[in-house]
Write an enzyme that holds these catalytic residues in place. Structure first.
Site, PDB file in Angstrom:
ATOM      1  N   LYS A  21       0.711  -1.337   0.000  1.00  0.00           N
ATOM      2  CA  LYS A  21      -0.081   0.151  -0.048  1.00  0.00           C
ATOM      3  C   LYS A  21       0.872   1.323  -0.116  1.00  0.00           C
ATOM      4  O   LYS A  21       0.644   2.263  -0.830  1.00  0.00           O
ATOM      5  CB  LYS A  21      -0.867   0.021   1.250  1.00  0.00           C
ATOM      6  CG  LYS A  21      -1.992  -1.287   1.135  1.00  0.00           C
ATOM      7  CD  LYS A  21      -2.930  -1.263   2.334  1.00  0.00           C
ATOM      8  CE  LYS A  21      -3.897  -2.454   2.419  1.00  0.00           C
ATOM      9  NZ  LYS A  21      -4.554  -2.727   3.465  1.00  0.00           N
ATOM     10  N   GLN A  71      -4.597  -1.397   9.972  1.00  0.00           N
ATOM     11  CA  GLN A  71      -4.532  -2.768   9.174  1.00  0.00           C
ATOM     12  C   GLN A  71      -5.099  -3.953  10.079  1.00  0.00           C
ATOM     13  O   GLN A  71      -4.735  -3.973  11.240  1.00  0.00           O
ATOM     14  CB  GLN A  71      -2.919  -3.308   8.690  1.00  0.00           C
ATOM     15  CG  GLN A  71      -2.747  -4.704   7.945  1.00  0.00           C
ATOM     16  CD  GLN A  71      -3.327  -4.545   6.582  1.00  0.00           C
ATOM     17  OE1 GLN A  71      -3.719  -3.445   5.948  1.00  0.00           O
ATOM     18  NE2 GLN A  71      -3.847  -5.589   6.116  1.00  0.00           N
ATOM     19  N   ASP A 130     -10.936   2.343   3.940  1.00  0.00           N
ATOM     20  CA  ASP A 130     -11.113   0.956   3.987  1.00  0.00           C
ATOM     21  C   ASP A 130     -12.627   0.912   3.636  1.00  0.00           C
ATOM     22  O   ASP A 130     -12.957  -0.529   3.181  1.00  0.00           O
ATOM     23  CB  ASP A 130     -10.672   0.339   5.068  1.00  0.00           C
ATOM     24  CG  ASP A 130      -9.319  -0.255   4.992  1.00  0.00           C
ATOM     25  OD1 ASP A 130      -8.920  -0.808   4.069  1.00  0.00           O
ATOM     26  OD2 ASP A 130      -8.771  -0.693   6.359  1.00  0.00           O
TER      27      ASP A 130
END
Ligand code: GUN
Length: 296
Positions: free
Chosen positions: A52, A96, A119
Protein backbone atom coordinates in the site's frame (compact mmCIF):
# COMPACT_ATOMS: atom_id res chain seq x y z
CA UNK A 1 -9.61 -19.03 -21.39
CA UNK A 2 -9.10 -15.33 -20.67
CA UNK A 3 -6.67 -14.47 -17.87
CA UNK A 4 -8.08 -11.55 -15.88
CA UNK A 5 -4.72 -9.91 -15.26
CA UNK A 6 -5.22 -7.76 -12.17
CA UNK A 7 -1.56 -6.86 -12.03
CA UNK A 8 -1.53 -5.37 -15.54
CA UNK A 9 -4.87 -3.63 -14.99
CA UNK A 10 -3.66 -2.19 -11.68
CA UNK A 11 -0.55 -0.80 -13.42
CA UNK A 12 -2.75 0.88 -16.06
CA UNK A 13 -5.10 2.40 -13.50
CA UNK A 14 -2.15 3.58 -11.38
CA UNK A 15 -0.83 5.48 -14.39
CA UNK A 16 -4.25 7.10 -14.76
CA UNK A 17 -4.23 8.02 -11.06
CA UNK A 18 -0.70 9.45 -11.32
CA UNK A 19 -1.84 11.66 -14.19
CA UNK A 20 -4.84 12.83 -12.17
CA UNK A 21 -2.56 13.56 -9.19
CA UNK A 22 -0.35 15.76 -11.40
CA UNK A 23 -3.43 17.71 -12.49
CA UNK A 24 -4.69 17.93 -8.89
CA UNK A 25 -1.44 19.27 -7.49
CA UNK A 26 -1.06 21.54 -10.53
CA UNK A 27 -4.30 23.19 -9.41
CA UNK A 28 -2.65 24.10 -6.11
CA UNK A 29 -3.74 21.16 -3.99
CA UNK A 30 -1.34 19.15 -1.87
CA UNK A 31 -0.96 15.47 -2.87
CA UNK A 32 -3.44 13.00 -1.35
CA UNK A 33 -2.11 11.64 1.95
CA UNK A 34 -2.80 8.08 3.15
CA UNK A 35 -1.79 6.94 6.62
CA UNK A 36 -1.47 3.23 7.48
CA UNK A 37 -1.37 1.91 11.03
CA UNK A 38 0.26 -1.48 11.55
CA UNK A 39 0.20 -3.05 15.01
CA UNK A 40 2.51 -6.00 15.68
CA UNK A 41 4.61 -7.99 13.26
CA UNK A 42 2.29 -10.34 11.35
CA UNK A 43 4.17 -11.28 8.17
CA UNK A 44 1.25 -11.09 5.73
CA UNK A 45 0.07 -7.75 7.16
CA UNK A 46 3.57 -6.31 6.77
CA UNK A 47 3.56 -7.36 3.11
CA UNK A 48 0.11 -5.85 2.48
CA UNK A 49 0.93 -2.57 4.19
CA UNK A 50 4.27 -2.42 2.37
CA UNK A 51 2.41 -2.78 -0.95
CA UNK A 52 0.00 0.00 0.00
CA UNK A 53 2.79 2.41 0.95
CA UNK A 54 4.80 1.59 -2.19
CA UNK A 55 1.73 2.10 -4.37
CA UNK A 56 1.23 5.56 -2.86
CA UNK A 57 4.75 6.49 -3.91
CA UNK A 58 4.14 5.18 -7.44
CA UNK A 59 1.16 7.48 -8.02
CA UNK A 60 2.53 10.58 -6.27
CA UNK A 61 0.56 10.31 -3.03
CA UNK A 62 2.11 11.07 0.32
CA UNK A 63 2.04 8.15 2.74
CA UNK A 64 2.86 7.72 6.40
CA UNK A 65 3.27 4.37 8.15
CA UNK A 66 2.73 4.15 11.91
CA UNK A 67 4.33 0.92 13.13
CA UNK A 68 3.22 0.12 16.66
CA UNK A 69 4.52 -2.72 18.83
CA UNK A 70 2.35 -5.82 19.40
CA UNK A 71 1.90 -4.81 23.06
CA UNK A 72 0.23 -1.50 22.16
CA UNK A 73 -2.75 -0.90 24.47
CA UNK A 74 -6.29 -0.15 23.35
CA UNK A 75 -5.97 3.34 24.84
CA UNK A 76 -2.79 4.07 22.88
CA UNK A 77 -4.35 2.89 19.62
CA UNK A 78 -7.55 4.85 20.25
CA UNK A 79 -5.45 7.95 20.98
CA UNK A 80 -3.72 7.60 17.61
CA UNK A 81 -7.09 7.15 15.88
CA UNK A 82 -8.39 10.35 17.51
CA UNK A 83 -5.23 12.17 16.43
CA UNK A 84 -5.61 11.00 12.82
CA UNK A 85 -9.31 11.95 12.79
CA UNK A 86 -8.36 15.50 13.80
CA UNK A 87 -5.33 15.94 11.52
CA UNK A 88 -6.31 18.05 8.49
CA UNK A 89 -3.16 16.87 6.68
CA UNK A 90 -4.45 13.28 6.70
CA UNK A 91 -7.02 12.60 3.98
CA UNK A 92 -7.64 8.95 4.75
CA UNK A 93 -6.21 6.19 6.91
CA UNK A 94 -6.41 2.49 7.55
CA UNK A 95 -5.73 0.34 10.58
CA UNK A 96 -4.47 -2.95 9.17
CA UNK A 97 -6.41 -6.01 10.36
CA UNK A 98 -6.21 -8.42 12.06
CA UNK A 99 -5.12 -6.65 15.24
CA UNK A 100 -3.35 -8.59 18.03
CA UNK A 101 -5.90 -10.55 20.09
CA UNK A 102 -6.03 -8.21 23.11
CA UNK A 103 -7.22 -5.28 20.96
CA UNK A 104 -10.88 -4.57 20.17
CA UNK A 105 -11.17 -4.32 16.37
CA UNK A 106 -14.80 -3.28 16.49
CA UNK A 107 -14.12 -0.35 18.82
CA UNK A 108 -11.27 0.81 16.57
CA UNK A 109 -13.36 0.51 13.39
CA UNK A 110 -16.21 2.48 14.98
CA UNK A 111 -13.82 5.23 16.11
CA UNK A 112 -12.46 5.94 12.62
CA UNK A 113 -14.13 9.07 11.18
CA UNK A 114 -16.33 7.83 8.30
CA UNK A 115 -15.00 10.64 6.08
CA UNK A 116 -11.46 9.24 6.49
CA UNK A 117 -12.42 5.55 6.46
CA UNK A 118 -10.88 4.69 3.09
CA UNK A 119 -11.16 0.96 3.89
CA UNK A 120 -14.95 1.41 3.88
CA UNK A 121 -15.31 -0.70 7.06
CA UNK A 122 -17.26 1.81 9.20
CA UNK A 123 -21.00 1.06 9.54
CA UNK A 124 -21.74 4.49 8.03
CA UNK A 125 -19.91 3.57 4.83
CA UNK A 126 -21.35 0.05 4.76
CA UNK A 127 -24.84 1.47 5.26
CA UNK A 128 -24.35 4.07 2.55
CA UNK A 129 -23.02 1.45 0.16
CA UNK A 130 -26.02 -0.76 0.88
CA UNK A 131 -28.38 2.12 0.09
CA UNK A 132 -26.48 2.96 -3.10
CA UNK A 133 -25.35 6.34 -1.74
CA UNK A 134 -21.83 7.70 -2.39
CA UNK A 135 -19.51 5.83 0.01
CA UNK A 136 -16.00 4.49 0.35
CA UNK A 137 -16.40 0.99 -1.02
CA UNK A 138 -14.44 -1.85 0.59
CA UNK A 139 -11.27 -2.42 -1.40
CA UNK A 140 -11.46 -6.07 -2.38
CA UNK A 141 -15.07 -6.17 -3.66
CA UNK A 142 -14.57 -2.83 -5.41
CA UNK A 143 -11.37 -4.11 -7.03
CA UNK A 144 -13.31 -7.11 -8.33
CA UNK A 145 -16.06 -4.85 -9.71
CA UNK A 146 -13.38 -2.92 -11.57
CA UNK A 147 -11.90 -6.10 -13.04
CA UNK A 148 -15.36 -7.15 -14.28
CA UNK A 149 -15.93 -3.66 -15.68
CA UNK A 150 -12.62 -3.18 -17.47
CA UNK A 151 -12.61 -6.68 -18.93
CA UNK A 152 -16.20 -6.23 -20.12
CA UNK A 153 -17.56 -9.24 -18.25
CA UNK A 154 -21.36 -9.15 -18.62
CA UNK A 155 -23.00 -9.26 -15.19
CA UNK A 156 -26.59 -8.18 -15.84
CA UNK A 157 -29.01 -11.05 -15.26
CA UNK A 158 -26.16 -13.46 -14.50
CA UNK A 159 -26.18 -15.85 -11.57
CA UNK A 160 -23.26 -15.18 -9.27
CA UNK A 161 -22.28 -17.50 -6.43
CA UNK A 162 -20.17 -15.86 -3.73
CA UNK A 163 -18.42 -18.31 -1.42
CA UNK A 164 -17.74 -16.77 2.00
CA UNK A 165 -19.75 -14.15 3.91
CA UNK A 166 -17.04 -12.08 5.60
CA UNK A 167 -17.72 -8.42 6.39
CA UNK A 168 -14.71 -7.42 4.29
CA UNK A 169 -15.32 -9.44 1.12
CA UNK A 170 -18.25 -11.86 0.72
CA UNK A 171 -21.09 -9.81 2.17
CA UNK A 172 -20.23 -6.47 0.47
CA UNK A 173 -19.47 -8.38 -2.76
CA UNK A 174 -23.00 -9.78 -2.75
CA UNK A 175 -24.43 -6.28 -2.29
CA UNK A 176 -22.37 -4.68 -5.07
CA UNK A 177 -23.10 -7.47 -7.55
CA UNK A 178 -26.83 -7.39 -6.90
CA UNK A 179 -27.44 -3.66 -6.98
CA UNK A 180 -28.99 -1.89 -9.94
CA UNK A 181 -25.82 -0.68 -11.63
CA UNK A 182 -23.28 -1.68 -14.22
CA UNK A 183 -21.46 -3.86 -13.30
CA UNK A 184 -24.24 -5.29 -11.15
CA UNK A 185 -27.76 -6.59 -11.67
CA UNK A 186 -26.63 -10.12 -10.85
CA UNK A 187 -28.78 -12.68 -9.13
CA UNK A 188 -26.54 -13.48 -6.18
CA UNK A 189 -26.32 -16.59 -4.03
CA UNK A 190 -24.24 -15.85 -0.93
CA UNK A 191 -22.91 -19.14 0.39
CA UNK A 192 -21.06 -20.06 3.59
CA UNK A 193 -19.99 -22.91 5.82
CA UNK A 194 -23.59 -24.02 6.49
CA UNK A 195 -24.65 -23.99 2.83
CA UNK A 196 -25.99 -27.31 1.57
CA UNK A 197 -25.14 -28.56 -1.91
CA UNK A 198 -22.45 -25.94 -2.49
CA UNK A 199 -20.96 -27.82 -5.46
CA UNK A 200 -24.38 -28.00 -7.11
CA UNK A 201 -24.97 -24.27 -6.61
CA UNK A 202 -21.53 -23.45 -8.00
CA UNK A 203 -22.25 -25.53 -11.10
CA UNK A 204 -25.26 -23.27 -11.75
CA UNK A 205 -23.16 -20.10 -11.55
CA UNK A 206 -22.18 -17.83 -14.43
CA UNK A 207 -19.75 -16.07 -12.10
CA UNK A 208 -18.10 -17.53 -8.98
CA UNK A 209 -16.30 -15.41 -6.38
CA UNK A 210 -14.28 -17.68 -4.08
CA UNK A 211 -13.55 -15.85 -0.83
CA UNK A 212 -13.54 -18.42 1.93
CA UNK A 213 -9.80 -18.66 2.66
CA UNK A 214 -9.37 -22.40 1.97
CA UNK A 215 -6.48 -23.13 -0.41
CA UNK A 216 -7.49 -24.79 -3.71
CA UNK A 217 -11.06 -25.34 -2.44
CA UNK A 218 -12.85 -24.72 -5.75
CA UNK A 219 -12.15 -27.60 -8.10
CA UNK A 220 -13.08 -28.20 -11.75
CA UNK A 221 -16.00 -30.48 -10.91
CA UNK A 222 -17.69 -27.49 -9.14
CA UNK A 223 -17.46 -25.20 -12.16
CA UNK A 224 -19.69 -25.00 -15.20
CA UNK A 225 -18.00 -24.92 -18.62
CA UNK A 226 -17.63 -21.22 -19.59
CA UNK A 227 -18.04 -19.69 -16.12
CA UNK A 228 -16.07 -16.64 -14.91
CA UNK A 229 -14.03 -17.36 -11.77
CA UNK A 230 -12.70 -14.75 -9.35
CA UNK A 231 -10.21 -15.98 -6.75
CA UNK A 232 -9.90 -13.87 -3.60
CA UNK A 233 -7.90 -16.42 -1.57
CA UNK A 234 -4.28 -15.73 -0.76
CA UNK A 235 -2.99 -18.29 1.72
CA UNK A 236 0.67 -18.92 2.42
CA UNK A 237 1.25 -22.65 1.98
CA UNK A 238 4.53 -24.35 2.77
CA UNK A 239 6.66 -24.97 -0.30
CA UNK A 240 10.22 -26.17 0.21
CA UNK A 241 11.05 -25.53 -3.46
CA UNK A 242 10.67 -21.75 -2.91
CA UNK A 243 13.47 -19.70 -1.42
CA UNK A 244 11.13 -18.08 1.14
CA UNK A 245 9.68 -21.49 2.09
CA UNK A 246 6.08 -20.82 1.02
CA UNK A 247 3.97 -19.96 -1.99
CA UNK A 248 0.70 -18.05 -2.27
CA UNK A 249 -2.26 -20.30 -3.00
CA UNK A 250 -5.71 -19.06 -3.97
CA UNK A 251 -9.07 -20.60 -3.05
CA UNK A 252 -9.27 -21.97 -6.59
CA UNK A 253 -7.46 -25.03 -7.93
CA UNK A 254 -6.17 -22.91 -10.80
CA UNK A 255 -4.83 -25.55 -13.20
CA UNK A 256 -7.97 -27.66 -13.38
CA UNK A 257 -10.47 -24.78 -13.20
CA UNK A 258 -8.65 -22.63 -15.80
CA UNK A 259 -9.02 -25.42 -18.36
CA UNK A 260 -12.79 -25.26 -18.03
CA UNK A 261 -13.79 -21.64 -17.42
CA UNK A 262 -14.15 -18.64 -19.76
CA UNK A 263 -12.10 -16.27 -17.60
CA UNK A 264 -10.19 -16.47 -14.33
CA UNK A 265 -8.05 -14.33 -12.02
CA UNK A 266 -4.63 -15.76 -11.08
CA UNK A 267 -3.07 -15.78 -7.60
CA UNK A 268 -0.91 -13.83 -7.18
CA UNK A 269 -1.51 -11.07 -9.73
CA UNK A 270 -5.31 -11.10 -9.82
CA UNK A 271 -7.52 -9.54 -7.18
CA UNK A 272 -4.69 -8.48 -4.81
CA UNK A 273 -3.19 -5.66 -6.91
CA UNK A 274 -6.68 -4.30 -7.66
CA UNK A 275 -7.43 -4.14 -3.95
CA UNK A 276 -4.61 -1.65 -3.54
CA UNK A 277 -5.88 0.37 -6.51
CA UNK A 278 -9.31 0.65 -4.84
CA UNK A 279 -7.67 2.00 -1.71
CA UNK A 280 -5.81 4.61 -3.78
CA UNK A 281 -9.05 5.67 -5.49
CA UNK A 282 -10.83 6.02 -2.14
CA UNK A 283 -7.92 8.06 -0.79
CA UNK A 284 -8.02 10.34 -3.82
CA UNK A 285 -11.77 10.87 -3.27
CA UNK A 286 -11.08 11.65 0.39
CA UNK A 287 -8.41 14.20 -0.59
CA UNK A 288 -10.73 15.89 -3.10
CA UNK A 289 -13.43 16.18 -0.45
CA UNK A 290 -11.13 17.25 2.37
CA UNK A 291 -9.40 19.91 0.30
CA UNK A 292 -12.63 21.24 -1.23
CA UNK A 293 -14.07 21.55 2.29
CA UNK A 294 -10.93 23.27 3.58
CA UNK A 295 -11.32 26.03 0.97
CA UNK A 296 -14.91 27.02 1.85
N1 GUN B 1 -6.75 -7.03 6.31
C1 GUN B 1 -7.07 -7.75 5.22
N2 GUN B 1 -7.59 -6.95 4.27
C2 GUN B 1 -7.60 -5.71 4.79
C3 GUN B 1 -8.02 -4.44 4.28
O1 GUN B 1 -8.52 -4.29 3.16
N3 GUN B 1 -7.85 -3.40 5.12
C4 GUN B 1 -7.35 -3.52 6.37
N4 GUN B 1 -7.24 -2.44 7.13
N5 GUN B 1 -6.94 -4.68 6.87
C5 GUN B 1 -7.08 -5.76 6.07
Amino acid sequence: MLLLDGKALAATIKEEIAEDVRRFTGEGNRPPHLVAVLVGDDGASQTYVGNKVRSCEQVGFRSTLHRLPAETSQEELMALVAELNADAEVDGYIVQLPLPGHLDEEAVTLAIAPAKDVDGFHPTNIGRMTLGLPAYLPATPNGIMRILDRYGVETSGKHCVVIGRSNIVGTPMSILLSRNANPGNCTVTLTHSRTKNLAELCRQADIIVAALGRPAFLTADMVREGAVVIDVGITRVEDASRKRGYRLQGDVDFESVAAKCAAITPVPGGVGPMTVVSLLLNTFDAARRQQATARV
